[in-house]
Design a protein around this motif. Sequence first.
Motif, mmCIF file in Angstrom:
data_model
loop_
_atom_site.group_PDB
_atom_site.id
_atom_site.type_symbol
_atom_site.label_atom_id
_atom_site.label_comp_id
_atom_site.label_asym_id
_atom_site.label_seq_id
_atom_site.Cartn_x
_atom_site.Cartn_y
_atom_site.Cartn_z
ATOM 1 N N THR A 180 0.848 -1.193 0.000
ATOM 2 C CA THR A 180 0.000 0.000 0.000
ATOM 3 C C THR A 180 0.880 1.238 0.000
ATOM 4 O O THR A 180 1.776 1.366 0.824
ATOM 5 C CB THR A 180 -0.922 0.012 1.240
ATOM 6 O OG1 THR A 180 -1.697 -1.180 1.226
ATOM 7 C CG2 THR A 180 -1.839 1.210 1.237
ATOM 8 N N VAL A 181 0.598 2.130 -0.911
ATOM 9 C CA VAL A 181 1.310 3.408 -1.010
ATOM 10 C C VAL A 181 0.380 4.488 -0.492
ATOM 11 O O VAL A 181 -0.779 4.564 -0.901
ATOM 12 C CB VAL A 181 1.703 3.708 -2.480
ATOM 13 C CG1 VAL A 181 2.340 5.082 -2.599
ATOM 14 C CG2 VAL A 181 2.624 2.624 -3.013
ATOM 15 N N THR A 182 0.887 5.314 0.433
ATOM 16 C CA THR A 182 0.059 6.414 0.933
ATOM 17 C C THR A 182 0.691 7.756 0.611
ATOM 18 O O THR A 182 1.912 7.892 0.596
ATOM 19 C CB THR A 182 -0.213 6.308 2.450
ATOM 20 O OG1 THR A 182 -1.322 7.131 2.774
ATOM 21 C CG2 THR A 182 0.968 6.699 3.297
ATOM 22 N N VAL A 183 -0.169 8.698 0.320
ATOM 23 C CA VAL A 183 0.219 10.085 0.092
ATOM 24 C C VAL A 183 -0.317 10.852 1.297
ATOM 25 O O VAL A 183 -1.508 10.804 1.586
ATOM 26 C CB VAL A 183 -0.401 10.624 -1.219
ATOM 27 C CG1 VAL A 183 0.003 12.064 -1.450
ATOM 28 C CG2 VAL A 183 0.014 9.743 -2.403
ATOM 29 N N ALA A 184 0.592 11.533 2.014
ATOM 30 C CA ALA A 184 0.203 12.224 3.243
ATOM 31 C C ALA A 184 0.146 13.726 3.036
ATOM 32 O O ALA A 184 1.016 14.310 2.377
ATOM 33 C CB ALA A 184 1.184 11.891 4.358
ATOM 34 N N TYR A 185 -0.886 14.333 3.627
ATOM 35 C CA TYR A 185 -1.112 15.772 3.546
ATOM 36 C C TYR A 185 -1.273 16.359 4.935
ATOM 37 O O TYR A 185 -1.809 15.691 5.835
ATOM 38 C CB TYR A 185 -2.415 16.075 2.779
ATOM 39 C CG TYR A 185 -2.387 15.701 1.336
ATOM 40 C CD1 TYR A 185 -1.924 16.599 0.381
ATOM 41 C CD2 TYR A 185 -2.831 14.461 0.919
ATOM 42 C CE1 TYR A 185 -1.907 16.257 -0.964
ATOM 43 C CE2 TYR A 185 -2.815 14.112 -0.424
ATOM 44 C CZ TYR A 185 -2.352 15.012 -1.349
ATOM 45 O OH TYR A 185 -2.333 14.676 -2.681
ATOM 46 N N THR A 186 -0.891 17.619 5.092
ATOM 47 C CA THR A 186 -1.307 18.393 6.243
ATOM 48 C C THR A 186 -2.575 19.134 5.845
ATOM 49 O O THR A 186 -2.777 19.446 4.668
ATOM 50 C CB THR A 186 -0.234 19.407 6.702
ATOM 51 O OG1 THR A 186 0.090 20.283 5.617
ATOM 52 C CG2 THR A 186 1.020 18.699 7.189
ATOM 53 N N ALA A 187 -3.420 19.387 6.840
ATOM 54 C CA ALA A 187 -4.689 20.055 6.570
ATOM 55 C C ALA A 187 -5.137 20.837 7.790
ATOM 56 O O ALA A 187 -4.814 20.491 8.928
ATOM 57 C CB ALA A 187 -5.760 19.027 6.201
ATOM 58 N N LYS A 188 -5.891 21.886 7.528
ATOM 59 C CA LYS A 188 -6.522 22.673 8.591
ATOM 60 C C LYS A 188 -8.001 22.327 8.631
ATOM 61 O O LYS A 188 -8.615 22.044 7.600
ATOM 62 C CB LYS A 188 -6.368 24.171 8.325
ATOM 63 C CG LYS A 188 -4.952 24.672 8.436
ATOM 64 C CD LYS A 188 -4.540 24.818 9.875
ATOM 65 C CE LYS A 188 -3.195 25.527 9.944
ATOM 66 N NZ LYS A 188 -2.869 25.968 11.271
ATOM 67 N N GLY A 189 -8.542 22.359 9.834
ATOM 68 C CA GLY A 189 -9.959 22.118 10.025
ATOM 69 C C GLY A 189 -10.315 22.453 11.456
ATOM 70 O O GLY A 189 -9.439 22.547 12.318
ATOM 71 N N ASP A 190 -11.586 22.628 11.725
ATOM 72 C CA ASP A 190 -12.053 22.957 13.068
ATOM 73 C C ASP A 190 -12.108 21.675 13.903
ATOM 74 O O ASP A 190 -13.045 20.882 13.766
ATOM 75 C CB ASP A 190 -13.423 23.633 12.988
ATOM 76 C CG ASP A 190 -13.920 24.126 14.325
ATOM 77 O OD1 ASP A 190 -13.306 23.804 15.373
ATOM 78 O OD2 ASP A 190 -14.934 24.846 14.330
ATOM 79 N N LEU A 191 -11.115 21.489 14.773
ATOM 80 C CA LEU A 191 -11.030 20.264 15.561
ATOM 81 C C LEU A 191 -12.239 20.078 16.475
ATOM 82 O O LEU A 191 -12.594 18.951 16.809
ATOM 83 C CB LEU A 191 -9.747 20.252 16.393
ATOM 84 C CG LEU A 191 -8.412 20.377 15.638
ATOM 85 C CD1 LEU A 191 -7.244 20.161 16.585
ATOM 86 C CD2 LEU A 191 -8.321 19.444 14.456
ATOM 87 N N SER A 192 -12.879 21.183 16.851
ATOM 88 C CA SER A 192 -14.033 21.089 17.750
ATOM 89 C C SER A 192 -15.245 20.448 17.062
ATOM 90 O O SER A 192 -16.181 20.022 17.734
ATOM 91 C CB SER A 192 -14.410 22.462 18.295
ATOM 92 O OG SER A 192 -14.893 23.297 17.268
ATOM 93 N N ASN A 193 -15.221 20.355 15.744
ATOM 94 C CA ASN A 193 -16.311 19.711 14.999
ATOM 95 C C ASN A 193 -16.114 18.210 14.848
ATOM 96 O O ASN A 193 -16.915 17.540 14.206
ATOM 97 C CB ASN A 193 -16.452 20.336 13.608
ATOM 98 C CG ASN A 193 -17.012 21.736 13.661
ATOM 99 O OD1 ASN A 193 -17.689 22.104 14.611
ATOM 100 N ND2 ASN A 193 -16.715 22.533 12.644
#
Length: 138
Positions: free
Chosen positions: A85-98
Amino acid sequence: MAYHKIPSLTADIFIFDEDFNFILIKRKNDPYKDYWALPGGFVEYGESVENAAIREAKEETSIDVELIDLVNVYSKPDRDPRGHTVTVAYTAKGDLSNGKADDDAKDIGIFNVSELDEIPLAFDHAEIIRDCLDKAKK
């Protein structure tokens, strides 16, 4: 025409806030049932990796994310016991409280870098998280 075995393609998402708190999901299924993991999953046929990352984040955490950066590609053939399995990793922003566990996630947690060495993590996610943190801090 020769036929070749093709590895599976996945996307993993490091969702974080301004204090570098981040979301992990507790896996509902094997492999690594009850271990913590980055939100993510398999790319569907005809889907871009970026769209798969956004979809998987929403499905597993209920969080709408904005992808920030491509971190790396992880492709060691033995990184997933289900097969290559090959994975492509990203950083992301989002509202953690949701955040709310859904789909393949049994639970959801917000963690900080200071806890990283104490979290029972699935797959090679400790390495991926460290790489994501390095990228996010730049």
